[in-house]
Design a protein around this motif. Structure first.
Motif, PDB file in Angstrom:
ATOM      1  N   UNK A 101       0.819  -1.200   0.000  1.00 40.82           N
ATOM      2  CA  UNK A 101       0.000   0.000   0.000  1.00 40.82           C
ATOM      3  C   UNK A 101       0.860   1.261   0.000  1.00 40.82           C
ATOM      4  N   UNK A 102       1.946   1.264   0.792  1.00 43.33           N
ATOM      5  CA  UNK A 102       2.843   2.425   0.819  1.00 43.33           C
ATOM      6  C   UNK A 102       3.524   2.620  -0.528  1.00 43.33           C
ATOM      7  N   UNK A 103       3.960   1.515  -1.147  1.00 44.76           N
ATOM      8  CA  UNK A 103       4.614   1.598  -2.448  1.00 44.76           C
ATOM      9  C   UNK A 103       3.676   2.171  -3.510  1.00 44.76           C
ATOM     10  N   UNK A 104       2.439   1.667  -3.526  1.00 50.54           N
ATOM     11  CA  UNK A 104       1.469   2.154  -4.507  1.00 50.54           C
ATOM     12  C   UNK A 104       1.133   3.631  -4.266  1.00 50.54           C
ATOM     13  N   UNK A 105       1.051   4.023  -2.988  1.00 49.61           N
ATOM     14  CA  UNK A 105       0.770   5.421  -2.680  1.00 49.61           C
ATOM     15  C   UNK A 105       1.906   6.319  -3.152  1.00 49.61           C
ATOM     16  N   UNK A 106       3.164   5.893  -2.927  1.00 53.27           N
ATOM     17  CA  UNK A 106       4.318   6.676  -3.354  1.00 53.27           C
ATOM     18  C   UNK A 106       4.369   6.802  -4.867  1.00 53.27           C
ATOM     19  N   UNK A 107       4.044   5.697  -5.554  1.00 52.11           N
ATOM     20  CA  UNK A 107       4.052   5.732  -7.015  1.00 52.11           C
ATOM     21  C   UNK A 107       2.979   6.683  -7.548  1.00 52.11           C
ATOM     22  N   UNK A 108       1.809   6.676  -6.905  1.00 54.17           N
ATOM     23  CA  UNK A 108       0.730   7.569  -7.329  1.00 54.17           C
ATOM     24  C   UNK A 108       1.132   9.034  -7.189  1.00 54.17           C
ATOM     25  N   UNK A 109       1.957   9.309  -6.162  1.00 54.14           N
ATOM     26  CA  UNK A 109       2.381  10.681  -5.902  1.00 54.14           C
ATOM     27  C   UNK A 109       3.626  11.073  -6.698  1.00 54.14           C
ATOM     28  N   UNK A 110       4.190  10.105  -7.436  1.00 48.64           N
ATOM     29  CA  UNK A 110       5.412  10.372  -8.202  1.00 48.64           C
ATOM     30  C   UNK A 110       5.065  10.918  -9.584  1.00 48.64           C
ATOM     31  N   UNK A 111       5.643  12.033  -9.927  1.00 51.38           N
ATOM     32  CA  UNK A 111       5.376  12.658 -11.220  1.00 51.38           C
ATOM     33  C   UNK A 111       5.863  11.762 -12.362  1.00 51.38           C
ATOM     34  N   UNK A 112       5.066  11.597 -13.377  1.00 52.60           N
ATOM     35  CA  UNK A 112       5.440  10.812 -14.543  1.00 52.60           C
ATOM     36  C   UNK A 112       4.950   9.377 -14.512  1.00 52.60           C
ATOM     37  N   UNK A 113       4.425   8.943 -13.377  1.00 50.50           N
ATOM     38  CA  UNK A 113       3.884   7.576 -13.262  1.00 50.50           C
ATOM     39  C   UNK A 113       2.398   7.632 -13.579  1.00 50.50           C
ATOM     40  N   UNK A 114       2.031   7.039 -14.726  1.00 46.64           N
ATOM     41  CA  UNK A 114       0.648   7.101 -15.165  1.00 46.64           C
ATOM     42  C   UNK A 114      -0.173   5.918 -14.709  1.00 46.64           C
ATOM     43  N   UNK A 115      -1.434   5.934 -15.130  1.00 40.78           N
ATOM     44  CA  UNK A 115      -2.375   4.884 -14.723  1.00 40.78           C
ATOM     45  C   UNK A 115      -1.964   3.520 -15.248  1.00 40.78           C
ATOM     46  N   UNK A 116      -1.444   3.484 -16.499  1.00 36.55           N
ATOM     47  CA  UNK A 116      -1.034   2.205 -17.087  1.00 36.55           C
ATOM     48  C   UNK A 116       0.099   1.569 -16.280  1.00 36.55           C
ATOM     49  N   UNK A 117       1.064   2.406 -15.870  1.00 38.37           N
ATOM     50  CA  UNK A 117       2.184   1.897 -15.061  1.00 38.37           C
ATOM     51  C   UNK A 117       1.695   1.405 -13.708  1.00 38.37           C
TER      52      UNK A 117
END
Length: 484
Positions: free
Chosen positions: A351-367
């Motif tokens: 859950x923490x990893x997914x949250x960090x990725x969501x907040x990371x610029x350039x990481x889209x929905x497909x990724x």
């Protein structure tokens, strides 16, 4: 037929050993199957002479193949050995095993057969066919015992569950026999066991069927299951009523002590003694040797377990609280830490990893979808990795703390060693008293030391002969297992 061995020495014991000698401490409680407990049983014994050797028992209070109290067995062995000293500690062990297994009075085929039957019934009731155990627990409960009278379907459910389990086990047994059919050695062994114990399997299956109100057609299935079990696991002690017997001390040619433990139960195929383990003090011969416990792998090829170290701290029977003190981690916590905690860790990290990725610029929905799918797909392997790291952390923590005690224990005088042994057993008994519903450990603590110079010495014992009341005991000594 009784359901269990009449009484057990539900014991708290420990053996502490360093280069100077051994300290043994034991509680005194004996637990009867009726639920009554008495703090009167003796579990530590000396030999008749000045031999620096002690014997300690826990588990079944009787030698199972003859249903003879260990106190009497040891007394007869004392009488035979007299004041003779043997070169090595294990010479005493070998002499004891030979004496016990060949003594005509101590061994009874009828009593050994009865023990095998009881062990089979109890093992399959309490461990293999768990619906049978649950049904009996309900019958013993004051709140639930009348439930089947009001809801007949409850009784029907248990009956169907027991029968279903028997059918499944019978099918599994047939598959196993088919798989092993090409093994000539196994086939011959199965035939030998069947010939020797068919009467035990028949008797036990008949009692099992009556006890659990099973269909009469299941009797034959249980009989064959019992035969298969005796052939496959007859030499193992985990399913039998058994006694742990410990020999500790010195042989005449030894300057450091040793400890040998074994388990003794019903004799299925010339195997009433099994599970031998050997503990010895390892003197330092290498600069890097810190005295840590070592397991000698080469001994396992001969079916033996051998350990060495600068000191040994070996608890027996009920030892959860002693182990907790020595290792810093209670057994009750192991399941949570090793089984459930890795799942919690994985879910939280995911859950923490997914949250960090969501907040990371350039990481889209497909990724995000690909990462989420990858985590779900590999959840089992990732959780297994976490489990292994948790297991390793637990092991290293326990090992480090226990080694701290071992390092100190390796050099303390015998008086301190005995005091520490008494403290550990006392704590086990006290904590068990306040945390468990039945007091299965406790009572007076018997404490003894064994050294090369002084032999076996009682430090504390609950029994002593009043010489003023027993003058003949002084004039005409008898070889008693309780000689003080």
């Amino acid at each position: 037929m009784t359901n269990k061995t009449p009484y057990q020495t539900m014991t708290s014991q420990i053996a502490l050993m360093n280069h100077l000698g051994v300290a043994l401490a034991s509680d005194s409680v004996v637990s009867f199957s009726s639920g009554r407990n008495y703090s009167t049983v003796n579990k530590i014994f000396s030999l008749a002479g000045r031999q620096p050797v002690a014997i300690m028992i826990s588990g079944s209070a009787n030698y199972v193949p003859g249903d003879v109290a260990w106190e009497r067995v040891v007394g007869l062995f004392r009488q035979q050995v007299g004041d003779r000293e043997f070169p090595e500690l294990n010479d005493y062990v070998n002499a004891f095993q030979g004496f016990v297994t060949t003594h005509e009075t101590l061994n009874s085929k009828k009593k050994n057969d009865l023990a095998i039957q009881e062990d089979l019934i109890e093992h399959f009731t309490n461990r293999i066919i768990t619906a049978a155990s649950a049904k009996e627990e309900m019958a013993y409960s004051s709140m639930l015992r009348d439930l089947p009278d009001y809801l007949p379907e409850v009784g029907d459910y248990f009956s169907e569950a027991i029968e279903s389990r028997i059918d499944w086990l019978d099918g599994w047994r047939k598959e196993e026999l088919e798989r092993l059919s090409s093994d000539e050695e196994w086939t011959n062994h199965l035939f030998t066991v069947s010939k020797a114990h068919r009467h035990n399997a028949k008797e036990a299956s008949a009692h099992f069927i009556r006890r659990h109100d099973c269909d009469r057609q299941s009797r034959r299935k249980m009989e064959e299951l019992f035969i298969y079990h005796l052939a496959k696991f007859g030499s193992e002690m985990y399913w039998k009523s058994n006694t742990t017997v410990v020999f500790a001390g010195f042989g005449e040619n030894q300057i450091t002590p040793e400890l040998t433990q074994m388990r003794v139960g019903a004799d299925v195929s010339d195997c009433s003694f099994a599970d031998f383990e050997y503990h010895e003090i390892r003197t330092r011969e290498d600069y890097l040797d810190d005295g840590a416990i070592e397991r000698h792998k080469e001994e396992e090829n001969e079916g033996r377990k051998k350990w060495s170290g600068s000191a040994m701290l070996t608890p027996f029977a009920q030892s959860d609280e002693i182990q907790n003190i020595l290792t810093g981690m209670h057994y009750d916590n192991h399941k949570t830490l090793r089984t459930w905690m890795p799942h919690y860790i994985f879910e939280e990290v995911k859950q923490d990893l997914l949250r960090l990725l969501e907040e990371t610029e350039g990481v889209g929905k497909a990724t995000m979808n690909r990462v989420t799918d990858a985590l779900e797909k590999n959840s089992d392997s990732l959780t297994s990795t976490i489990k292994e790291e948790v297991r390793r952390g637990i092991y290293e923590t326990r090992k480090k703390r226990r080694h701290t005690f071992r390092s100190v224990t390796s050099s303390v005088p015998m008086e301190e060693l005995a005091s520490f042994a008494r403290t550990l057993v006392s704590l086990e008994a006290q904590i068990a008293h306040y945390s468990k519903r039945r007091r299965t450990v406790g009572g007076p603590i018997d404490l003894a030391t064994i050294t090369k110079e002084d032999g076996f010495l009682w430090v504390d014992t609950k029994q002593a002969i009043d010489e003023s009341k027993n003058p003949r005991q002084l004039e005409n000594r008898r070889d008693s297992a309780n000689l003080r």
